[in-house]
Scaffold this motif. Structure first.
Motif, short mmCIF file in Angstrom:
data_model
loop_
_atom_site.label_atom_id
_atom_site.label_comp_id
_atom_site.label_asym_id
_atom_site.label_seq_id
_atom_site.Cartn_x
_atom_site.Cartn_y
_atom_site.Cartn_z
N LYS A 131 12.03 17.51 4.35
CA LYS A 131 13.42 17.75 3.96
C LYS A 131 13.85 16.72 2.93
N THR A 132 14.75 17.12 2.06
CA THR A 132 15.26 16.18 1.06
C THR A 132 15.94 15.00 1.75
N SER A 133 16.50 15.22 2.91
CA SER A 133 17.17 14.14 3.65
C SER A 133 16.18 13.11 4.19
N ASP A 134 14.89 13.45 4.21
CA ASP A 134 13.85 12.51 4.66
C ASP A 134 13.49 11.47 3.60
N ILE A 135 13.89 11.72 2.35
CA ILE A 135 13.51 10.86 1.23
C ILE A 135 14.68 9.95 0.88
N PRO A 136 14.56 8.64 1.12
CA PRO A 136 15.68 7.74 0.83
C PRO A 136 15.92 7.58 -0.66
N GLN A 137 17.20 7.49 -1.03
CA GLN A 137 17.55 7.27 -2.43
C GLN A 137 17.03 5.90 -2.86
#
Length: 153
Positions: free
Chosen positions: A64-70
């Protein structure tokens, strides 16, 4: 006069010759183990592989995109890719194989993708070398972002 011939004594190599040969063999083994015996390690691959054969198929969801920290990223070891999010909403993917000697990268911290073998560091934005000995950037890998999912392309 006797016509019998005398036996020829066996030739034994000099001690220096034996030591030099053993040293050379040891050096060759060490270079091979470290990958220094071949210049193929210095050549970066042109494109990242879709995986190592044991990973998910192209089009499969990595995460998920939410798994990748900014400003950071996540390594998908089984698929052989690292996905980063340099700025909010922008996702990049690179091969997880260091261009120095092929070790798998192990972490993404402080804006770099890090190789544990010899300390190479790569920029999360474009995969460029931030610290060697890696000779080339990490090759880009193809991904797609659909909704909140990141997929291998």
């Amino acid at each position: 006069m006797s016509t019998e011939s005398q036996p020829v004594p066996a030739q034994v190599p000099a001690r220096r010759t034996v030591i030099a040969c053993v040293g050379a063999a040891g050096l060759a083994a060490a270079l091979t183990a470290c990958g220094g015996g071949s210049d193929s390690a210095a050549k970066a691959p042109d494109a990242a592989p879709a995986g190592d054969g044991g990973g998910k198929d192209a089009g499969s969801v990595l995460g998920k995109t939410s798994d990748i920290p900014q400003g950071g990223g996540k390594i998908f070891a089984k698929e052989g890719v690292v996905v980063t999010q340099p700025v909010a909403g922008q996702f990049k993917a690179f091969s997880a194989k260091c261009t120095h000697q092929g070790c798998a990268v192990s972490s993404v911290t402080d804006g770099t993708i890090n190789c544990p073998c010899h300390g190479s560091k790569f920029d999360v934005t474009d995969g460029s070398v931030k610290a060697g000995p890696a000779p080339a950037p990490l090759p880009a890998a193809a991904i797609s972002v659909e909704g909140g999912s990141i997929k291998l392309a």
